[in-house]
Motif scaffolding. Structure first.
Motif, PDB file in Angstrom:
ATOM      1  N   UNK A  17     -37.257  56.866 -38.351  1.00  0.00           N
ATOM      2  CA  UNK A  17     -38.300  57.238 -39.302  1.00  0.00           C
ATOM      3  C   UNK A  17     -39.261  56.094 -39.564  1.00  0.00           C
ATOM      4  N   UNK A  18     -38.707  54.894 -39.777  1.00  0.00           N
ATOM      5  CA  UNK A  18     -39.554  53.728 -39.996  1.00  0.00           C
ATOM      6  C   UNK A  18     -40.425  53.439 -38.771  1.00  0.00           C
ATOM      7  N   UNK A  19     -39.831  53.526 -37.602  1.00  0.00           N
ATOM      8  CA  UNK A  19     -40.588  53.257 -36.373  1.00  0.00           C
ATOM      9  C   UNK A  19     -41.764  54.232 -36.236  1.00  0.00           C
ATOM     10  N   UNK A  20     -41.514  55.498 -36.523  1.00  0.00           N
ATOM     11  CA  UNK A  20     -42.566  56.499 -36.409  1.00  0.00           C
ATOM     12  C   UNK A  20     -43.725  56.184 -37.356  1.00  0.00           C
ATOM     13  N   UNK A  21     -43.381  55.816 -38.592  1.00  0.00           N
ATOM     14  CA  UNK A  21     -44.414  55.497 -39.579  1.00  0.00           C
ATOM     15  C   UNK A  21     -45.178  54.241 -39.177  1.00  0.00           C
ATOM     16  N   UNK A  22     -44.466  53.194 -38.763  1.00  0.00           N
ATOM     17  CA  UNK A  22     -45.111  51.924 -38.440  1.00  0.00           C
ATOM     18  C   UNK A  22     -45.949  52.022 -37.171  1.00  0.00           C
ATOM     19  N   UNK A  23     -45.416  52.676 -36.137  1.00  0.00           N
ATOM     20  CA  UNK A  23     -46.145  52.762 -34.873  1.00  0.00           C
ATOM     21  C   UNK A  23     -47.368  53.662 -34.961  1.00  0.00           C
ATOM     22  N   UNK A  24     -47.499  54.409 -36.068  1.00  0.00           N
ATOM     23  CA  UNK A  24     -48.693  55.240 -36.250  1.00  0.00           C
ATOM     24  C   UNK A  24     -49.888  54.425 -36.723  1.00  0.00           C
ATOM     25  N   UNK A  25     -49.634  53.154 -37.063  1.00  0.00           N
ATOM     26  CA  UNK A  25     -50.687  52.287 -37.573  1.00  0.00           C
ATOM     27  C   UNK A  25     -51.219  51.381 -36.462  1.00  0.00           C
ATOM     28  N   UNK A  26     -52.534  51.252 -36.338  1.00  0.00           N
ATOM     29  CA  UNK A  26     -53.093  50.439 -35.248  1.00  0.00           C
ATOM     30  C   UNK A  26     -52.794  48.952 -35.351  1.00  0.00           C
ATOM     31  N   UNK A  27     -52.492  48.477 -36.572  1.00  0.00           N
ATOM     32  CA  UNK A  27     -52.274  47.042 -36.756  1.00  0.00           C
ATOM     33  C   UNK A  27     -50.800  46.673 -36.893  1.00  0.00           C
ATOM     34  N   UNK A  28     -49.898  47.643 -36.704  1.00  0.00           N
ATOM     35  CA  UNK A  28     -48.466  47.385 -36.814  1.00  0.00           C
ATOM     36  C   UNK A  28     -47.769  47.862 -35.546  1.00  0.00           C
ATOM     37  N   UNK A  29     -46.776  47.100 -35.095  1.00  0.00           N
ATOM     38  CA  UNK A  29     -46.001  47.524 -33.937  1.00  0.00           C
ATOM     39  C   UNK A  29     -44.551  47.090 -34.095  1.00  0.00           C
ATOM     40  N   UNK A  30     -43.637  47.980 -33.775  1.00  0.00           N
ATOM     41  CA  UNK A  30     -42.208  47.670 -33.844  1.00  0.00           C
ATOM     42  C   UNK A  30     -41.800  47.023 -32.526  1.00  0.00           C
ATOM     43  N   UNK A  31     -41.337  45.786 -32.605  1.00  0.00           N
ATOM     44  CA  UNK A  31     -40.960  45.054 -31.393  1.00  0.00           C
ATOM     45  C   UNK A  31     -39.453  44.997 -31.191  1.00  0.00           C
ATOM     46  N   UNK A  32     -38.689  45.520 -32.158  1.00  0.00           N
ATOM     47  CA  UNK A  32     -37.245  45.494 -32.007  1.00  0.00           C
ATOM     48  C   UNK A  32     -36.544  46.232 -33.120  1.00  0.00           C
ATOM     49  N   UNK A  33     -35.315  46.646 -32.859  1.00  0.00           N
ATOM     50  CA  UNK A  33     -34.462  47.293 -33.856  1.00  0.00           C
ATOM     51  C   UNK A  33     -33.089  46.647 -33.809  1.00  0.00           C
ATOM     52  N   UNK A  34     -32.408  46.658 -34.951  1.00  0.00           N
ATOM     53  CA  UNK A  34     -31.057  46.106 -35.014  1.00  0.00           C
ATOM     54  C   UNK A  34     -30.207  46.974 -35.929  1.00  0.00           C
ATOM     55  N   UNK A  35     -28.911  47.030 -35.640  1.00  0.00           N
ATOM     56  CA  UNK A  35     -28.017  47.910 -36.405  1.00  0.00           C
ATOM     57  C   UNK A  35     -27.329  47.187 -37.553  1.00  0.00           C
ATOM     58  N   UNK A  36     -27.406  45.855 -37.588  1.00  0.00           N
ATOM     59  CA  UNK A  36     -26.841  45.088 -38.692  1.00  0.00           C
ATOM     60  C   UNK A  36     -27.414  43.672 -38.643  1.00  0.00           C
ATOM     61  N   UNK A  37     -26.974  42.825 -39.564  1.00  0.00           N
ATOM     62  CA  UNK A  37     -27.529  41.482 -39.635  1.00  0.00           C
ATOM     63  C   UNK A  37     -27.262  40.644 -38.405  1.00  0.00           C
ATOM     64  N   UNK A  38     -26.048  40.732 -37.892  1.00  0.00           N
ATOM     65  CA  UNK A  38     -25.707  39.953 -36.697  1.00  0.00           C
ATOM     66  C   UNK A  38     -26.555  40.384 -35.508  1.00  0.00           C
ATOM     67  N   UNK A  39     -26.744  41.682 -35.384  1.00  0.00           N
ATOM     68  CA  UNK A  39     -27.581  42.206 -34.308  1.00  0.00           C
ATOM     69  C   UNK A  39     -29.032  41.751 -34.492  1.00  0.00           C
ATOM     70  N   UNK A  40     -29.467  41.675 -35.738  1.00  0.00           N
ATOM     71  CA  UNK A  40     -30.834  41.224 -36.020  1.00  0.00           C
ATOM     72  C   UNK A  40     -31.060  39.805 -35.525  1.00  0.00           C
ATOM     73  N   UNK A  41     -30.085  38.935 -35.725  1.00  0.00           N
ATOM     74  CA  UNK A  41     -30.218  37.552 -35.259  1.00  0.00           C
ATOM     75  C   UNK A  41     -30.338  37.501 -33.740  1.00  0.00           C
ATOM     76  N   UNK A  42     -29.573  38.368 -33.066  1.00  0.00           N
ATOM     77  CA  UNK A  42     -29.649  38.407 -31.600  1.00  0.00           C
ATOM     78  C   UNK A  42     -31.003  38.925 -31.135  1.00  0.00           C
ATOM     79  N   UNK A  43     -31.512  39.948 -31.818  1.00  0.00           N
ATOM     80  CA  UNK A  43     -32.822  40.499 -31.463  1.00  0.00           C
ATOM     81  C   UNK A  43     -33.911  39.454 -31.657  1.00  0.00           C
TER      82      UNK A  43
END
Length: 221
Positions: A17-43
């Protein structure tokens, strides 16, 4: 400039849902997703990001610990962390602010407010919702210890800067502060910048926390 965003949430539908909302904006782009904090650090080791939209309650590593590590391990102002919370996780949100988050929102925030908050954080400012921030700080002021201690850095501030810091700590925006002290909004922005530089703070959120920790503002004031 396109703002690069990493979404961290353990629920796939929320991330989608967040990706859909963000990618609809010309000045925002989702460059990665993570399932938890540890995964976020790896991303974040693999991609360059400007803003991390961080959930709080997640398995393996929660958003508070992940925020602490991101802010400590990656010096500078990128990426900045925007924490999402709910009413029943106020303690986690407060801890995230102390860990270095640039702000927080409730998870049921309207899409337009989330988009605006990401842009504000990306520009180097912070998202401090006055009603939520005051409730958090008033409720958890006891975590600061037996009593506030004056921070010697405050002595560097001019009388006007101290006044502006007090109003920032009360949750007022630059426009509201300008109206209160009868100066231009640009002047307030300059004062805030000097305050952050003198106190060696990252953003307004840290200024609010410092004001409470030092006793400049007290719960209920």
């Amino acid at each position: 400039m396109t703002v690069r965003v990493v979404i961290v949430d353990d629920q796939a539908l929320v991330r989608a849902g967040f990706r859909m909302v963000l990618d609809s904006q010309p000045d925002l782009t989702v460059v990665g997703e993570a399932i938890d904090g540890a995964d976020a650090l790896r991303v974040l080791d693999r991609v360059e990001a400007d803003v991390v939209v961080m959930d709080v309650r997640m398995p393996t590593m929660d958003g508070v610990e992940a925020t602490r590590r991101i802010c400590a391990d990656r010096p500078g102002d990128r990426p900045r962390v925007l924490v999402l919370t709910t009413f029943d996780t106020e303690d986690d949100a407060f801890a995230a602010l102390q860990a270095g988050a640039s702000g927080f929102l409730l998870k049921n925030v309207p899409p337009e407010e989330l988009l605006a908050a990401i842009r504000v954080v990306a520009e180097g400012d912070s998202v401090v919702a006055p009603s939520i921030t005051r409730r958090l700080l008033d409720r958890f002021a006891g975590q600061f210890g037996p009593g506030p201690a004056a921070d010697p850095r405050l002595a560097q501030l001019t009388e006007r800067e101290r006044e502006v810091l007090l109003l920032v700590a009360q949750g007022l925006s630059n426009a509201e502060i300008a109206a209160r002290v009868h100066v231009a909004e640009a002047t307030v922005k300059t004062h805030v910048g000097r305050i952050l530089a003198k106190l060696r703070l990252r953003d307004r959120v840290q200024a609010v926390v410092l004001a409470y920790e030092s006793g400049l503002v007290t719960p209920g004031s």
